[in-house]
Design an enzyme around this catalytic site. Sequence first.
Site, mmCIF file in Angstrom:
data_model
loop_
_atom_site.group_PDB
_atom_site.id
_atom_site.type_symbol
_atom_site.label_atom_id
_atom_site.label_comp_id
_atom_site.label_asym_id
_atom_site.label_seq_id
_atom_site.Cartn_x
_atom_site.Cartn_y
_atom_site.Cartn_z
ATOM 1 N N LYS A 54 1.013 -1.310 0.051
ATOM 2 C CA LYS A 54 -0.224 0.297 -0.010
ATOM 3 C C LYS A 54 0.974 0.829 0.371
ATOM 4 O O LYS A 54 0.306 2.473 -1.319
ATOM 5 C CB LYS A 54 -0.553 -0.094 1.095
ATOM 6 C CG LYS A 54 -2.558 -0.790 1.433
ATOM 7 C CD LYS A 54 -2.701 -1.092 2.560
ATOM 8 C CE LYS A 54 -4.202 -2.658 2.425
ATOM 9 N NZ LYS A 54 -4.989 -2.782 3.124
ATOM 10 N N GLN A 98 -4.888 -1.623 9.785
ATOM 11 C CA GLN A 98 -5.274 -3.074 8.816
ATOM 12 C C GLN A 98 -5.640 -3.729 9.976
ATOM 13 O O GLN A 98 -5.615 -4.020 10.983
ATOM 14 C CB GLN A 98 -3.477 -3.340 8.675
ATOM 15 C CG GLN A 98 -2.900 -4.818 7.685
ATOM 16 C CD GLN A 98 -3.710 -4.593 6.419
ATOM 17 O OE1 GLN A 98 -3.993 -3.605 6.253
ATOM 18 N NE2 GLN A 98 -4.290 -5.783 5.560
ATOM 19 N N ASP A 121 -11.764 2.171 3.609
ATOM 20 C CA ASP A 121 -11.661 1.145 2.996
ATOM 21 C C ASP A 121 -13.015 0.702 2.971
ATOM 22 O O ASP A 121 -13.867 0.234 2.860
ATOM 23 C CB ASP A 121 -11.245 -0.065 4.625
ATOM 24 C CG ASP A 121 -9.879 -0.203 4.589
ATOM 25 O OD1 ASP A 121 -9.593 -0.729 3.446
ATOM 26 O OD2 ASP A 121 -9.026 -0.286 5.636
#
Length: 285
Positions: A54, A98, A121
């Site tokens: 990422k 995460q 997200d």
Amino acid sequence: MAARIIDGKKIAAAAREEIRARAAKLTEETGIVPGLAVIIVGEDPASKVYVRNKKKACEEAGFYSVVEEMPESTAQSELLEKIAEFRRDERIHGILVQLPLPKGIDEQAVIAAIPPEKDVDAFHPENVGHIMIGDYRFLPCTPAGVMKMLETEGIDVAGKDCVVIGRSNIVGKPMAMLLMHANGTVTVCHRQTRCLSDITRRADILVSSVGKAGFVTADMVKPGAVVIDVGMNRNAEGKLCGDVDFDAVSEVASAITPVPGGVGVMTITMLLENTLRAAEAAAGR
Ligand code: GUN
């Protein structure tokens, strides 16, 4: 007949080039550089690889990015404080924690602490609600990556029988929603589904997000189906592989995504898209 391989790397490269150009234009016109903060708690090796990818993708797109590595022993309150810091930081337009988190940390409480306008997200209940009604602020990254692949390949979802294996909040549920919005007839299968292969064999489009290498075998696939493999597993030799028995299923399907080089690169591309959208919104666009 061998299936056409849907090349995620190629589709992602084109999309990332567009994102890079839009980001450069935003920066030139407003001085705003899209910024992403990624928080990782603990030592999960797979998560570390995802986070590294990422960060690299952000750098290549001309974004500002910060990776905050916190130890396994981090208390929930410390994690919430870190999120609050990034919430106040004007350089940061997207915050991603995460998953999975270490035991003892309440995942839903952490997701709820991310302000919806920085929730790239799209996991916050407010953004999940937006997805449900089809009015997206942010795209759910993995399902949106799958839809982009289908669209680029000219695979029309309307009227098709779509079967999703897996009902996670990250993939299965939003995937079903996006396929439904595209007018597919959607069935979601899970651990307690009976006669799974009877259902999967009806699928024109089969999406697997189970997390088990070799789970989808050739006898579960209708001849000519499109097979999308969202799995990210390691086989007995430690090699990265998906859920689908690629070689055998390739002989039955009309199109198939590989692992690696399939859905995974698309997920990160959609994260870049969301971060850019958040920055554009911050610029009043
Ligand atoms: N863990 C596995 N996939 C994801 C994802 O898309 N986002 C986050 N935050 N964690 C993940």
